[in-house]
Every structure is written in structure tokens, then in C-alpha cells.
Design a protein around this motif. Structure first.
Motif, PDB file in Angstrom:
ATOM      1  N   ARG A  69       0.860  -1.183   0.000  1.00 27.48           N
ATOM      2  CA  ARG A  69       0.000   0.000   0.000  1.00 27.48           C
ATOM      3  C   ARG A  69       0.894   1.229   0.000  1.00 27.48           C
ATOM      4  NH1 ARG A  69      -3.641   0.512   5.107  1.00 27.48           N
ATOM      5  NH2 ARG A  69      -1.975   1.844   5.824  1.00 27.48           N
ATOM      6  N   VAL A  70       0.637   2.147  -0.911  1.00 27.07           N
ATOM      7  CA  VAL A  70       1.440   3.360  -1.031  1.00 27.07           C
ATOM      8  C   VAL A  70       0.547   4.572  -0.787  1.00 27.07           C
ATOM      9  CG1 VAL A  70       3.017   4.693  -2.474  1.00 27.07           C
ATOM     10  CG2 VAL A  70       2.875   2.198  -2.752  1.00 27.07           C
ATOM     11  N   MET A  71       0.965   5.426   0.156  1.00 23.92           N
ATOM     12  CA  MET A  71       0.278   6.664   0.475  1.00 23.92           C
ATOM     13  C   MET A  71       1.176   7.844   0.109  1.00 23.92           C
ATOM     14  SD  MET A  71      -0.671   4.002   2.400  1.00 23.92           S
ATOM     15  CE  MET A  71       0.341   3.990   3.873  1.00 23.92           C
ATOM     16  N   PRO A  72       0.694   9.071   0.203  1.00 19.39           N
ATOM     17  CA  PRO A  72       1.521  10.222  -0.167  1.00 19.39           C
ATOM     18  C   PRO A  72       2.781  10.386   0.679  1.00 19.39           C
ATOM     19  CG  PRO A  72      -0.789  10.851  -0.170  1.00 19.39           C
ATOM     20  CD  PRO A  72      -0.723   9.476   0.416  1.00 19.39           C
ATOM     21  N   LYS A  73       2.777   9.834   1.910  1.00 27.65           N
ATOM     22  CA  LYS A  73       3.900  10.055   2.810  1.00 27.65           C
ATOM     23  C   LYS A  73       4.728   8.812   3.103  1.00 27.65           C
ATOM     24  CE  LYS A  73       1.392  13.759   5.217  1.00 27.65           C
ATOM     25  NZ  LYS A  73       0.808  14.187   6.525  1.00 27.65           N
TER      26      LYS A  73
END
Length: 320
Positions: free
Chosen positions: A228-232
Motif C-alpha cells: 500500500r502506497v500513500m503520499p507520505k
């Protein structure tokens, strides 16, 4: 972090699996605001100096199964091996590559060499095709693996071919002693739960099955990895899950996390948590839990009831 599943914090509202040009406008806008570039085919993205991609392929064909048997020196493989499927995370500025594949996972199984789980019905369900032969359980047919990922350094700017069938992590990482090296060292730092629990948009989500065996309908042996990749930050869960119905369950979780730096050229801080749990159905029943295998279809639910055998926190160190 114990017991936390990658999909339970915010759901699975990840990338849709389409090329960037066909991605819905809202998703494109969110990625642009985060400085992310989606890869063609929905296979991943580039963000904050990282290239993160997945590859999902069909199971091995018969000739490939034979070749893998030679590579692993075994005549036994799981029913379904997704040999070309993989997850790869590469930090472009440093060449750090963290990746996950079935071949290295099965190498871990061979190296650990656990004794076979004793199952009263094994003679019936594991060797039904050869009823006239003596039943000999001389290998770990559950394919239990200590595998927690592979890592190596690649020259900066080198494009990686995601195929892993013809080499192991150790072979790819065979470098001269004078070269930089990667090492996992135990640490006190913990994965940042606050960052993971924030309601940030999910820029990319995917799950890759590496191998699976249904133990002739008497349980399951499964190795998967989710990212899972988030902005931070990015976060992944590598999970080996075993349920031998009526006998025992094993859960081996590896969680890896990295928060993005303001300078994508800096060596990233990558944390890893390994957690091992195991219990017998008899032990669970003695503590008041259900003995029916149907109550443990979800490994995340089962994991909350199994006894913890090991928890280790580590940091990835680049030694120059």
C-alpha cells in the motif's frame, strides 16, 4: 503493530489497474498532488525516489515445475506456484531494492527443513494416488518458510527485469567485499502506526500470491504479499499462513515500512517487523476457542488467538 493487517486500516481503495492515461481524473489528480507517476498498465508507481511495482503471472507449467525441482533439489512443490509473480520496491538514488518472489520463498522452506506435521489422515489425503505404496512423510509438505523478503543493491539507473526464475537473491547480490552491502540489524524503532492510521488517500494497492497449496482440501498453505502506497509512506505485509485442519495453524508475518524523505537522494529509513505465531487446535479449544476449522478462515482473525513465538524489529542498513 502485532496483528495489524495491511487492508484493515483504510480499506483497499488503491489504483484501479489501468494505464495512467485511462485512470479516472480524480485518481490522476490525487497522484499528481502527491508527486506520484503511475506506471503503465497499473503495475505500480514512482514516488519520492522510489519505483514500486508488482507483476502477477500464471502458475508454473509442467516443464517449469521440473526445472524448479532441479533448482531446489526437490520433487515436491506447492500445487500452485506463481513463479514470475513478484513485488519490487527500488530506491533509485541508492540502488536499494527490496523484492519478494516465490523462488526465494521456497529456498527458505528448503533451508529451514521443518519435520512434517503429523496428521492422522495424511495417508489418506496426501498419498491417495499411490495406495499400494508405503506412506513415508519425509518432508515438510506444508511448505512453511521463514522467508521475509529479498534485498540487494543495483547500480543506480539500472532497469530491473522482474523475472526471478533463473537466480536467487544471494546470486544477484554476489558482489566483491569492497562494494556497499545491505544488512538488517535489530533496533528499538517501531513502525509508525500514526502515519498508517491517517486518512490519507491510497495511491496504489495490490496483492500478489506467490504460492498456494490447499493440502488436498484439508487446510491451506499460502504465501502472499500486499503493498500500500500513500503520499507520505509505503507499507507492505508479507504473510505465510498455514492451517492444517484439526491439527495446527502457523502465521508468519513480515511488515515493512518506509516514510518518504524530503530529499529523495537520501538513504531511506526502512523498518521491518517479523512476527511468528503458532498454535494447535487442541490448545485453542482448551482456552475456550472454537475447534472447528471453519472458524479460522481469516488469518487476521486467527492471528489474534494464536500464541506469539517471536517478534523482532529491524532496520535496513546500507554499509559502504
Amino acid at each position: 503493530m502485532d496483528g495489524t493487517d495491511i487492508t484493515t486500516m483504510q480499506g483497499e481503495e488503491g489504483a484501479s489497474g489501468e494505464e495512467q492515461g485511462n485512470v479516472p481524473d480524480e485518481e490522476t489528480r490525487i497522484c499528481n498532488e502527491a508527486g506520484a507517476i503511475l506506471l503503465k498498465g497499473g503495475s505500480g508507481l514512482r514516488i519520492a525516489g522510489w519505483t514500486i511495482r508488482t507483476k502477477k503471472c500464471t502458475i508454473l507449467k509442467m516443464d517449469e515445475v521440473e526445472r524448479w525441482g532441479q533448482l531446489l533439489d526437490t520433487t515436491h512443490l506447492p500445487e500452485m506456484v506463481f513463479g514470475d509473480s513478484s513485488l519490487e520496491l527500488k530506491h533509485e538514488a541508492t540502488g536499494i531494492k527490496i523484492h519478494f518472489n516465490a523462488l526465494d520463498g521456497l529456498r527458505g522452506w528448503k533451508k529451514e527443513g521443518l519435520p512434517p506435521v503429523e496428521v492422522p489422515a495424511a495417508a489418506k489425503w496426501k498419498f491417495a494416488s499411490k495406495p499400494s505404496q508405503q506412506v513415508i512423510l519425509d518432508y515438510d509438505y506444508t511448505f512453511t518458510t521463514p522467508y521475509c523478503g529479498s534485498e540487494n543493491l543495483e547500480p543506480c539507473g539500472q532497469t530491473s527485469a522482474l523475472s526471478v526464475r533463473d537466480g536467487s537473491a544471494a546470486e544477484r547480490n554476489a558482489e566483491a567485499d569492497s562494494h556497499p552491502a545491505l544488512e538488517w540489524v535489530e533496533c528499538e524503532e517501531q513502525i509508525d502506526l500514526v502515519s498508517l492510521q491517517q486518512r490519507d488517500p491510497i495511491l496504489f494497492f495490490d496483492e500478489v500470491i506467490l504460492f498456494e497449496d490447499e493440502l488436498a482440501d484439508n487446510g491451506i498453505s499460502l504465501l502472499t504479499v500486499k503493498v500500500r502506497v500513500m503520499p507520505k509512506c509505503w507499507f507492505l505485509l508479507l504473510r505465510y499462513w498455514l492451517r492444517v485442519d484439526g491439527v495446527l495453524m502457523r502465521l508468519r508475518d513480515t511488515r515493512v515500512f518506509s516514510k518518504f524523505s524530503s530529499d529523495p537522494k537520501e538513504v531511506p529509513v526502512v523498518l521491518r517487523e517479523r512476527c511468528v505465531k503458532e498454535d494447535t487446535f487442541q490448545s485453542l479449544a482448551s482456552r475456550g476457542y472454537p475447534k472447528d476449522a471453519g472458524a479460522y478462515a481469516d488469518p487476521s482473525v486467527a492471528g489474534n488467538r494464536l500464541q506469539t513465538k517471536l517478534i523482532i524489529s529491524e532496520k535496513l542498513v546500507l554499509r559502504r
